[in-house]
Motif scaffolding. Structure first.
Motif, short mmCIF file in Angstrom:
data_model
loop_
_atom_site.label_atom_id
_atom_site.label_comp_id
_atom_site.label_asym_id
_atom_site.label_seq_id
_atom_site.Cartn_x
_atom_site.Cartn_y
_atom_site.Cartn_z
N VAL A 28 1.10 -0.94 0.21
CA VAL A 28 -0.26 0.11 -0.34
C VAL A 28 1.00 0.77 -0.09
O VAL A 28 0.54 2.31 -0.48
CB VAL A 28 -0.59 0.40 0.96
CG1 VAL A 28 -2.25 1.75 1.78
CG2 VAL A 28 -1.80 -1.22 0.78
N ALA A 29 1.91 1.57 0.20
CA ALA A 29 2.72 2.36 1.37
C ALA A 29 3.54 2.95 -0.40
O ALA A 29 3.79 3.61 -0.72
CB ALA A 29 3.95 1.84 1.87
N ALA A 30 4.31 1.69 -0.92
CA ALA A 30 4.45 1.66 -2.54
C ALA A 30 3.72 2.11 -4.49
O ALA A 30 4.34 1.35 -4.61
CB ALA A 30 5.58 0.12 -2.84
N GLY A 31 2.49 2.19 -3.77
CA GLY A 31 1.04 2.94 -4.29
C GLY A 31 0.44 1.49 -5.08
O GLY A 31 0.02 2.42 -5.63
N GLY A 32 -0.31 0.30 -3.92
CA GLY A 32 -0.86 -0.80 -4.00
C GLY A 32 -2.13 -0.15 -3.85
O GLY A 32 -2.04 0.98 -2.72
N ARG A 33 -3.44 -0.39 -3.95
CA ARG A 33 -4.76 -0.40 -3.24
C ARG A 33 -4.93 -1.69 -2.75
O ARG A 33 -4.44 -2.87 -2.87
CB ARG A 33 -5.15 0.27 -4.19
CG ARG A 33 -5.27 1.52 -5.17
CD ARG A 33 -6.10 1.55 -5.99
NE ARG A 33 -6.31 0.95 -6.65
CZ ARG A 33 -7.09 0.36 -7.96
NH1 ARG A 33 -8.51 0.48 -7.58
NH2 ARG A 33 -7.14 -0.59 -9.02
N ASP A 34 -5.45 -1.18 -1.61
CA ASP A 34 -6.16 -1.85 -0.22
C ASP A 34 -6.68 -2.97 -1.00
O ASP A 34 -8.11 -2.80 -1.91
CB ASP A 34 -5.89 -1.55 0.35
CG ASP A 34 -7.24 -3.00 1.90
OD1 ASP A 34 -6.61 -4.13 1.85
OD2 ASP A 34 -7.65 -2.13 2.20
N ASN A 35 -6.99 -4.57 -0.67
CA ASN A 35 -8.33 -5.22 -1.61
C ASN A 35 -8.04 -6.38 -0.07
O ASN A 35 -8.78 -7.27 -1.13
CB ASN A 35 -7.58 -5.83 -2.74
CG ASN A 35 -8.89 -6.22 -3.93
OD1 ASN A 35 -9.70 -5.78 -3.71
ND2 ASN A 35 -8.31 -7.57 -4.66
N GLY A 36 -7.68 -5.88 0.82
CA GLY A 36 -8.28 -7.17 1.85
C GLY A 36 -7.79 -6.87 2.84
O GLY A 36 -6.10 -7.57 2.24
N ALA A 37 -7.32 -6.76 3.98
CA ALA A 37 -6.61 -6.83 4.89
C ALA A 37 -6.09 -7.65 5.21
O ALA A 37 -6.53 -9.40 5.08
CB ALA A 37 -7.15 -5.34 6.20
#
Length: 245
Positions: free
Chosen positions: A204-213
Motif C-alpha cells: 500500500v505504501a508503494a502505490g498499491g491499493r488495499d484489496n483485503g486486510a
C-alpha cells in the motif's frame, strides 16, 4: 525465501479452459490431482476460475509450466497445436533467457501466453508454475511496488533497465513494460503472519491499493492467513501463510 504459492487465471469459458489445462497437465505428466470447486478448477499451484461481471477474464499474462525434458516440451506443443490451440512459438532453444533454456508457446482463448519450458533449474515436479511474466503500463511505478513487495516477503530481485525479476524458491515472476496484464492473481507464500502484515503495509505504501486486510480466511482452510493488494495495473497480489499447526 518466499514461494509462488498459487496463480489464478479468470477465464471467459470455464469448460473450454478446463479441457485445455487438463490436457496440458496430462502432457506434462503432472503428478497431482485436479481439484474441482464451484466455478473453479485447481492443479496444485495453478487454478482457473470463471470470469463474471465483478471478475473479468485475465488477459496479457504469460505462464511458463515446468517440463521434465525437451522431448516433453515438443510433445506438449505438438499435441496442443494439433488440437487447435493457437501456436505462439514452436519448440526450440531460447538462449536469450539462458544457455539451457528450451521452450514452446501457445495462447489460450483469452489471449494469455502459455509455455512449456525446460532448463537446468526446472523443478523436477513437472507441470508446476516455473515463471510468470506480468506486463505493466508504467515500469517505474511497478518496479517500486514489486520491489517493496519483494523486500517485505523475502523474495530475491534481479533489477534490469527494462524489467524487474523476482526470484522465489519455487519459480520466478517478472514485470516488464508492454500491453498490461489484467485481472491476474498471484499469491506469494510466506512463513508467518507478520510477513503477511509487512507485505500489506509495504504494498500500500508503494502505490498499491488495499484489496483485503491481513487476516484469517477460514473459507479456504483453517489457518489460512492472507492479505491482498492491487498492483498499479489492478492485478491482485497476495501474501499468504498456511498455518498447518
Amino acid at each position: 525465501m518466499a514461494t509462488i504459492d498459487h496463480v489464478t487465471v479468470r477465464v471467459s469459458n470455464l469448460d473450454a479452459a478446463r479441457e485445455l489445462f487438463t490436457e496440458s497437465f496430462e502432457l506434462l505428466a503432472f503428478a497431482g490431482r485436479r481439484f474441482d470447486g464451484d466455478g473453479f478448477h485447481e492443479w496444485s499451484d495453478f487454478s482457473i476460475a470463471a470470469a463474471d461481471d465483478a471478475h473479468p477474464a485475465t488477459t496479457g499474462l504469460h505462464v511458463g509450466f515446468a517440463a521434465i525434458s525437451r522431448r516433453q516440451v515438443d510433445s506438449w506443443w505438438q499435441a496442443l497445436t494439433y488440437a487447435g490451440h493457437f501456436d505462439d512459438g514452436s519448440p526450440g532453444p531460447r538462449p536469450e533467457y539462458g544457455p539451457t533454456y528450451y521452450g514452446a508457446f501457445i495462447r489460450d482463448s483469452d489471449g494469455n501466453s502459455l509455455e512449456a519450458v525446460h532448463h537446468e533449474r526446472t523443478d523436477p515436479e513437472t507441470g508446476v508454475v516455473d515463471h510468470l511474466w506480468i506486463r505493466v503500463t508504467d515500469i517505474a511505478a511497478s518496479k517500486r511496488f514489486y520491489a517493496a513487495v519483494a523486500e517485505a516477503t523475502g523474495t530475491g530481485m534481479h533489477d534490469r533497465v527494462d524489467r524487474l525479476q523476482m526470484l522465489t524458491d519455487s519459480g520466478t515472476f517478472t514485470v516488464l513494460e508492454g500491453t498490461p496484464t489484467r485481472n491476474a492473481h498471484l499469491a506469494i507464500g510466506v512463513d508467518d503472519e507478520e510477513t503477511v502484515r509487512a507485505f500489506h503495509r509495504a504494498g500500500v505504501a508503494a502505490g498499491g491499493r488495499d484489496n483485503g486486510a491481513p487476516g484469517e480466511r477460514p473459507e479456504y482452510h483453517a489457518g489460512y492467513y492472507g492479505a491482498y493488494v492491487l498492483d498499479p495495473d489492478g492485478n491482485n497480489v497476495e501474501a499468504v501463510w498456511h498455518n498447518r499447526s
